[in-house]
Enzyme design. Structure first.
Site, PDB file in Angstrom:
ATOM      1  N   ASP A   1     -39.160  14.078  24.073  1.00  0.00           N
ATOM      2  CA  ASP A   1     -39.473  12.932  23.361  1.00  0.00           C
ATOM      3  C   ASP A   1     -39.935  11.452  24.423  1.00  0.00           C
ATOM      4  O   ASP A   1     -39.953  10.718  23.560  1.00  0.00           O
ATOM      5  CB  ASP A   1     -38.556  12.493  22.123  1.00  0.00           C
TER       6      ASP A   1
ATOM      7  N   GLY B   1     -28.486  11.547  29.576  1.00  0.00           N
ATOM      8  CA  GLY B   1     -27.331  13.359  29.838  1.00  0.00           C
ATOM      9  C   GLY B   1     -28.378  14.459  30.892  1.00  0.00           C
ATOM     10  O   GLY B   1     -29.499  14.232  30.544  1.00  0.00           O
TER      11      GLY B   1
ATOM     12  N   THR C   1     -35.288  15.679  29.762  1.00  0.00           N
ATOM     13  CA  THR C   1     -34.685  15.287  28.741  1.00  0.00           C
ATOM     14  C   THR C   1     -35.329  16.414  27.450  1.00  0.00           C
ATOM     15  O   THR C   1     -36.451  16.990  28.356  1.00  0.00           O
ATOM     16  CB  THR C   1     -35.193  13.928  27.914  1.00  0.00           C
TER      17      THR C   1
ATOM     18  N   ARG D   1     -31.866  14.169  19.378  1.00  0.00           N
ATOM     19  CA  ARG D   1     -31.836  12.906  18.728  1.00  0.00           C
ATOM     20  C   ARG D   1     -33.111  12.897  17.420  1.00  0.00           C
ATOM     21  O   ARG D   1     -32.942  13.961  16.878  1.00  0.00           O
ATOM     22  CB  ARG D   1     -32.495  11.956  20.021  1.00  0.00           C
TER      23      ARG D   1
ATOM     24  N   ARG E   1     -27.647  -3.713  30.776  1.00  0.00           N
ATOM     25  CA  ARG E   1     -26.954  -4.134  29.437  1.00  0.00           C
ATOM     26  C   ARG E   1     -25.412  -2.927  29.925  1.00  0.00           C
ATOM     27  O   ARG E   1     -25.275  -1.899  29.378  1.00  0.00           O
ATOM     28  CB  ARG E   1     -27.236  -3.616  28.377  1.00  0.00           C
TER      29      ARG E   1
ATOM     30  N   ASP F   1     -35.166  17.228  25.485  1.00  0.00           N
ATOM     31  CA  ASP F   1     -35.469  16.749  23.962  1.00  0.00           C
ATOM     32  C   ASP F   1     -37.108  16.885  24.049  1.00  0.00           C
ATOM     33  O   ASP F   1     -37.926  16.274  22.792  1.00  0.00           O
ATOM     34  CB  ASP F   1     -35.017  14.950  23.657  1.00  0.00           C
TER      35      ASP F   1
ATOM     36  N   ASP G   1     -35.529   8.194  28.469  1.00  0.00           N
ATOM     37  CA  ASP G   1     -36.574   6.539  27.425  1.00  0.00           C
ATOM     38  C   ASP G   1     -35.095   5.576  28.423  1.00  0.00           C
ATOM     39  O   ASP G   1     -36.603   4.764  29.190  1.00  0.00           O
ATOM     40  CB  ASP G   1     -36.617   7.066  26.247  1.00  0.00           C
TER      41      ASP G   1
HETATM   42  O1  F6P Z   1     -30.916  13.303  25.053  1.00  0.00           O
HETATM   43  C1  F6P Z   1     -29.934  14.173  25.355  1.00  0.00           C
HETATM   44  C2  F6P Z   1     -28.615  14.583  24.357  1.00  0.00           C
HETATM   45  O2  F6P Z   1     -28.336  15.941  24.959  1.00  0.00           O
HETATM   46  C3  F6P Z   1     -29.704  14.818  22.629  1.00  0.00           C
HETATM   47  O3  F6P Z   1     -29.785  15.035  22.078  1.00  0.00           O
HETATM   48  C4  F6P Z   1     -28.081  14.365  22.048  1.00  0.00           C
HETATM   49  O4  F6P Z   1     -28.235  13.939  21.126  1.00  0.00           O
HETATM   50  C5  F6P Z   1     -27.803  14.042  23.368  1.00  0.00           C
HETATM   51  O5  F6P Z   1     -28.494  14.429  24.644  1.00  0.00           O
HETATM   52  C6  F6P Z   1     -25.892  14.273  23.250  1.00  0.00           C
HETATM   53  O6  F6P Z   1     -24.991  13.082  24.428  1.00  0.00           O
HETATM   54  P1  F6P Z   1     -23.772  13.387  25.026  1.00  0.00           P
HETATM   55  O7  F6P Z   1     -23.681  14.064  26.064  1.00  0.00           O
HETATM   56  O8  F6P Z   1     -23.317  11.934  25.092  1.00  0.00           O
HETATM   57  O9  F6P Z   1     -22.348  14.040  24.426  1.00  0.00           O
END
Ligand code: F6P
Length: 369
Positions: A151, A15, A147, A193, A88, A149, A125
């Site tokens: 995390d 993301g 990120t 997440r 993958r 997040d 990650d």
């Molecule tokens: O990891 C970043 C994040 O924004 C998370 O907080 C969220 O769950 C996810 O990506 C959302 O991803 P997408 O862009 O696929 O909706």
């Protein structure tokens, strides 16, 4: 003695997060200072693995001119994807089924053909796990922790997090007045997440009355009791902040979509669910607000911009010093290097002895436990 470097490539995966462009700019400029050429791979590794998608090349030369004035911009000029894992890689088979295929050999072959000596992988990650695998297969790789997040393990913080927390804080500030005017419960759902960093930090900064994070399974009764007590004390509105991965005691996180080949599961929905449940339990009107991808957009804060610039320059420095298989990390007040194997596949959750969490408890915020 490590062979000298003449060309490097940059990949941004997962993301997007505010600060990606600042890292790209910093890597390109620091590489140019050393006389190295820099290339940008489009959308993770898709620029190499799906060349037909890119009529103007899936891998493009990045010069100092091309990164001028991009440091303050959100997103990534290279594009990104969170379903392009080369280890993958979702591939449609002749029988129409979709299977995950390891295509790392194609990346090695391409980089060899292009005389690209090293890779800077900017990501969370997933991307850093890919970077680690490529390093083990013999590629020179340095990772940069990204990120919203926060995390990722072994770094004090990732770039993107501060911007997400700042924006969430501003949004929650705005919700106080409308919640109070209507005597409502506002349930705010934020990304993150399986970790509660964004919820915890923005919730404390913006005076949320309850903060629900995945690390502390919640009991809805406890939140309803807190809301009723506030009403009895004449504070007849409440802000409940829920991380998207928060879960009730004996429950599971709520999903928008299950995992499929090449796609991880997508969290979300807890805001609406809680608003409905709390309205039923308290008899008060409740509304849900999902901040979602708004947290990923916009200009990086000065803190994120600076971290991103420091990470980018450190990544180039690390390669110049002969390192590979490491991630640059923030270890206040400095940037240091940590082995990718210590980061790949690990998640940094909010620790239960966190001072920030304790601060929330000390000032009376309900964590639903
Ligand atoms: O990891 C970043 C994040 O924004 C998370 O907080 C969220 O769950 C996810 O990506 C959302 O991803 P997408 O862009 O696929 O909706």
């Amino acid at each position: 003695m490590t062979a000298s470097i003449k060309r490097i490539a940059i990949s941004t995966g997962g993301g997007d997060a505010p600060g990606l462009n600042a890292v790209i700019r910093s890597v390109v400029l620091a590489a140019a200072q050393r006389g190295w050429e820099c290339y940008g791979i489009r959308e993770g590794f898709n620029g190499i693995l799906l060349p037909d998608r890119y009529p103007h090349n899936g891998v493009t030369r990045l010069t100092a001119d091309q990164v001028r004035g991009i440091g303050h911009l959100g997103g990534t000029i290279l594009g990104t994807t969170n379903h392009g894992n080369p280890l993958r890689f979702a591939t449609t088979m002749p029988d129409g089924s979709v299977q995950e295929i390891n295509r790392s050999a194609d990346i090695h072959a391409y980089l060899k053909k292009m005389d690209i000596d090293a890779l800077v992988c900017i990501g969370g990650d997933g991307t850093l796990t890919i970077a680690h695998a490529l390093h083990l297969q013999g590629l020179r790789v340095v990772g940069v922790p990204k990120t919203i997040d926060n995390d990722l393990d072994k770094t004090f913080t990732t770039f993107g997090f501060d911007t997400a927390v700042s924006f969430a804080t501003e949004c929650i500030d705005r919700l106080h007045s409308t919640a109070e005017s209507h005597q409502r419960i506002m349930v705010v759902e934020v990304m993150g997440r399986y970790a509660g960093w964004i919820a915890l930090h923005s919730g404390i900064a913006a005076n949320a009355h309850a903060i629900l994070i995945p690390e502390i399974p919640y009991d809805p009764e406890k939140i309803a009791t807190m809301i009723k007590r506030r009403d009895e004390n004449g504070r007849n509105y409440s802000i409940v902040l829920a991380a998207e991965g928060a879960l009730a005691v004996n429950g599971l996180p709520m999903l928008q979509a299950a995992a499929t080949a090449g796609h991880v599961e997508r969290l979300g929905g807890i805001g609406e669910r809680l608003a409905h449940d709390l309205q039923t339990m308290t008899g008060k009107e409740a509304r849900a607000v999902v901040l979602g991808h708004l947290l990923r957009g916009g200009s990086p804060t000065a803190f994120d911009r600076l971290s991103a610039m420091r990470f980018g320059a450190a990544a180039v420095r690390a390669l110049d010093e002969g390192h590979s298989g490491i991630m640059v990390a923030l270890a206040f007040p400095n940037v240091n290097y940590v082995a990718l194997e210590e980061v790949a596949g690990r998640m940094k959750a909010v620790p239960m002895d966190s001072d920030t969490l304790q601060t929330g408890r000390d000032i009376g915020i309900c964590f639903g436990d």
